[in-house]
Design a protein around this motif. Structure first.
Motif, PDB file in Angstrom:
ATOM      1  N   ILE A   1       0.802  -1.288   0.025  1.00 27.26           N
ATOM      2  CA  ILE A   1      -0.017  -0.030   0.132  1.00 27.26           C
ATOM      3  C   ILE A   1       1.082   1.244  -0.131  1.00 27.26           C
ATOM      4  N   GLU A   2       0.684   1.854  -1.007  1.00 18.93           N
ATOM      5  CA  GLU A   2       1.415   3.432  -0.846  1.00 18.93           C
ATOM      6  C   GLU A   2       0.286   4.532  -1.625  1.00 18.93           C
TER       7      GLU A   2
ATOM      8  N   PRO B   1       0.342  -4.310 -18.233  1.00 19.65           N
ATOM      9  CA  PRO B   1       1.037  -4.002 -16.989  1.00 19.65           C
ATOM     10  C   PRO B   1       1.926  -2.650 -16.970  1.00 19.65           C
ATOM     11  N   ASP B   2       1.802  -2.205 -18.290  1.00 23.15           N
ATOM     12  CA  ASP B   2       2.781  -0.933 -18.418  1.00 23.15           C
ATOM     13  C   ASP B   2       1.599   0.308 -17.992  1.00 23.15           C
ATOM     14  N   THR B   3       0.441   0.149 -17.956  1.00 25.70           N
ATOM     15  CA  THR B   3      -0.514   1.418 -17.817  1.00 25.70           C
ATOM     16  C   THR B   3      -1.366   1.153 -16.565  1.00 25.70           C
ATOM     17  N   VAL B   4      -1.710  -0.159 -16.419  1.00 24.28           N
ATOM     18  CA  VAL B   4      -2.546  -0.325 -15.063  1.00 24.28           C
ATOM     19  C   VAL B   4      -2.459   0.051 -13.851  1.00 24.28           C
ATOM     20  N   TYR B   5      -0.955   0.200 -13.392  1.00 23.44           N
ATOM     21  CA  TYR B   5      -0.790   0.680 -12.022  1.00 23.44           C
ATOM     22  C   TYR B   5      -0.789   2.444 -12.177  1.00 23.44           C
ATOM     23  N   VAL B   6      -0.531   2.892 -13.287  1.00 25.13           N
ATOM     24  CA  VAL B   6      -0.940   4.515 -13.254  1.00 25.13           C
ATOM     25  C   VAL B   6      -2.425   4.703 -13.146  1.00 25.13           C
TER      26      VAL B   6
ATOM     27  N   ILE C   1       5.125   0.561  -6.602  1.00 25.40           N
ATOM     28  CA  ILE C   1       5.016   0.771  -5.083  1.00 25.40           C
ATOM     29  C   ILE C   1       6.084   1.370  -4.703  1.00 25.40           C
ATOM     30  N   LYS C   2       7.314   1.083  -4.968  1.00 16.24           N
ATOM     31  CA  LYS C   2       8.652   1.694  -4.419  1.00 16.24           C
ATOM     32  C   LYS C   2       8.913   2.892  -5.159  1.00 16.24           C
ATOM     33  N   LEU C   3       8.676   3.020  -6.435  1.00  9.57           N
ATOM     34  CA  LEU C   3       8.748   4.442  -7.126  1.00  9.57           C
ATOM     35  C   LEU C   3       7.997   5.518  -6.499  1.00  9.57           C
ATOM     36  N   LEU C   4       7.087   5.166  -5.761  1.00 12.44           N
ATOM     37  CA  LEU C   4       6.212   6.076  -5.033  1.00 12.44           C
ATOM     38  C   LEU C   4       6.826   6.293  -3.670  1.00 12.44           C
ATOM     39  N   GLY C   5       7.166   5.148  -3.241  1.00 11.10           N
ATOM     40  CA  GLY C   5       7.284   5.262  -1.570  1.00 11.10           C
ATOM     41  C   GLY C   5       8.799   5.593  -1.273  1.00 11.10           C
TER      42      GLY C   5
ATOM     43  N   GLU D   1      12.842   9.939   3.639  1.00 10.41           N
ATOM     44  CA  GLU D   1      11.682   8.939   4.071  1.00 10.41           C
ATOM     45  C   GLU D   1      11.515   7.983   3.198  1.00 10.41           C
ATOM     46  N   VAL D   2      11.045   6.822   3.894  1.00 11.57           N
ATOM     47  CA  VAL D   2      10.813   5.445   3.068  1.00 11.57           C
ATOM     48  C   VAL D   2       9.274   5.180   3.539  1.00 11.57           C
ATOM     49  N   SER D   3       8.330   5.285   2.862  1.00 20.32           N
ATOM     50  CA  SER D   3       7.013   4.904   3.343  1.00 20.32           C
ATOM     51  C   SER D   3       6.507   3.831   2.561  1.00 20.32           C
ATOM     52  N   GLY D   4       5.296   3.272   2.693  1.00 15.44           N
ATOM     53  CA  GLY D   4       4.723   2.163   2.142  1.00 15.44           C
ATOM     54  C   GLY D   4       4.481   1.175   3.351  1.00 15.44           C
ATOM     55  N   VAL D   5       3.267   0.211   2.942  1.00 13.84           N
ATOM     56  CA  VAL D   5       2.877  -0.622   3.935  1.00 13.84           C
ATOM     57  C   VAL D   5       2.709  -1.973   3.308  1.00 13.84           C
ATOM     58  N   ASN D   6       3.050  -3.126   3.979  1.00  8.71           N
ATOM     59  CA  ASN D   6       2.958  -4.307   3.646  1.00  8.71           C
ATOM     60  C   ASN D   6       1.846  -5.113   4.434  1.00  8.71           C
TER      61      ASN D   6
END
Length: 335
Positions: free
Chosen positions: A157-158, A248-253, A275-279, A285-290
């Motif tokens: 989650i990010e 896959p190259d568009t669905v995350y956007v 996810i890690k591109l965002l977090g 800071e490093v954010s994001g949750v697993n």
């Protein structure tokens, strides 16, 4: 969602990593939203408090029932499995891998027995735990095995983006073989359950394709048509709001923009990279949750590793740990 104040157990993670200090820092910010107990080693937590220069004390306890839950005190369920006279930060040690696994095992037992409402895990080191004899690549397999669960998934989650995975810590050649109709369908099911834990009553799910452009009508492979499409169609017939396979190259956007509540990814890097591109893009800071979905207990975690290179310096950001605590609170209340 209820207004229940959850009781959460934070596992300390590898005694040589940053888990201790981010737990201390996160407690300062999160103690107002949950009753928190750290499952770990009290002496190491005291060292972490000195590094972080905090003004509260450790209350070492032997049972959850002994916790005080006072703002000026951090309750530590003391497993007492680290030699504090020989403790160093940033060391890869078999005994530290064994210790970190014991914290998780204790926390799972507490949650399964109802002594705590959920678990938030600080990072363990996979090399250390394998040196200690663990067959698991990380927390998730251990959690599933100890709770008797066969179908589960990692949800990252990010911000507005959430992703689950059909497979995670396996070689890419093996990951392709795991893209079966049954596995994709099972991941859709646990994804829907996980999203409901997060408060989505009628979640929308996108399923990413395996091949570029989701095989482009069969030009780039047949796995999407033969394995993923049947899973999506079966889920749709059961009333699940799911679409795919999507390129896959568009669905995350699209998901990050709010068009979908979660994307089911086919393998580790397909879901982790966006996810890690965002977090990891936030300076300092490093954010994001697993969050592990499909378990009978609530479990969330930070989305980073033990960071041995900076452990013991007091500079590690607690952002991901704070976020993980907040997500755990939300999941407990929604359950």
């Amino acid at each position: 969602m209820s207004d229940h104040r959850p009781r959460l157990g934070i596992t300390m993670g590898d005694p040589s990593g940053i888990g201790c200090e981010i737990s201390v820092k996160a407690y300062e910010e999160a103690r107002d939203v949950a009753d928190i107990i750290v499952v770990g080693d009290a002496d190491v937590m005291r060292k972490a408090m000195q590094i972080c220069d905090v003004d509260f004390a450790v209350n070492a306890i032997d049972a959850v029932s002994e916790a005080r839950f006072e703002a000026s005190v951090l309750d530590v369920l003391d497993v007492d499995n680290v030699d504090s006279t020989n403790h160093d930060w940033g060391d890869l040690r078999k005994e530290y891998g064994k210790a970190s696994l014991e914290y998780v095992e204790h926390a799972i037992d507490f949650a399964s027995d109802g002594d705590i409402d959920g678990i938030v895990t600080a990072p363990i080191n996979k090399q250390s735990t394998q040196m200690a004899g663990s067959d698991h690549a990380g927390h998730t397999g251990l959690l599933a095995e100890r709770t008797g669960v066969m179908t589960y998934s990692m949800m990252l989650i990010e911000e507005n983006l959430r992703v689950t995975h059909v497979s995670t810590h396996v070689p890419l050649r093996e990951a392709c073989d795991l893209v079966t109709t049954e596995n994709v369908l099972d991941t859709i099911y646990v994804t829907q359950d996980g999203l409901r834990d997060l408060g989505f009553e009628d979640p929308t799910i996108a399923v990413a394709g395996l091949n570029p452009h989701a095989s482009d009508g069969g030009l780039l492979g047949d796995e999407d048509l033969e394995e993923i499409v049947p899973a999506v169609e079966r889920a749709q017939k059961e009333g699940i709001d799911v679409e795919g396979p999507k390129s896959p190259d568009t669905v995350y956007v699209q998901a990050a923009r709010g068009n979908y509540d979660c994307v089911v990814s086919m393998y580790h890097d397909e879901g982790h990279i966006p996810i890690k591109l965002l977090g990891f893009g936030k300076e300092g800071e490093v954010s994001g949750v697993n969050m592990t979905v499909g378990l009978p207990i609530v479990r969330t975690s930070v989305d980073h590793g033990t960071a041995f290179d900076i452990a013991g310096e007091g500079i590690a950001s607690p952002r991901s740990m704070i976020d993980a605590i907040e997500v755990a609170v939300m999941a407990v209340r929604n359950r």
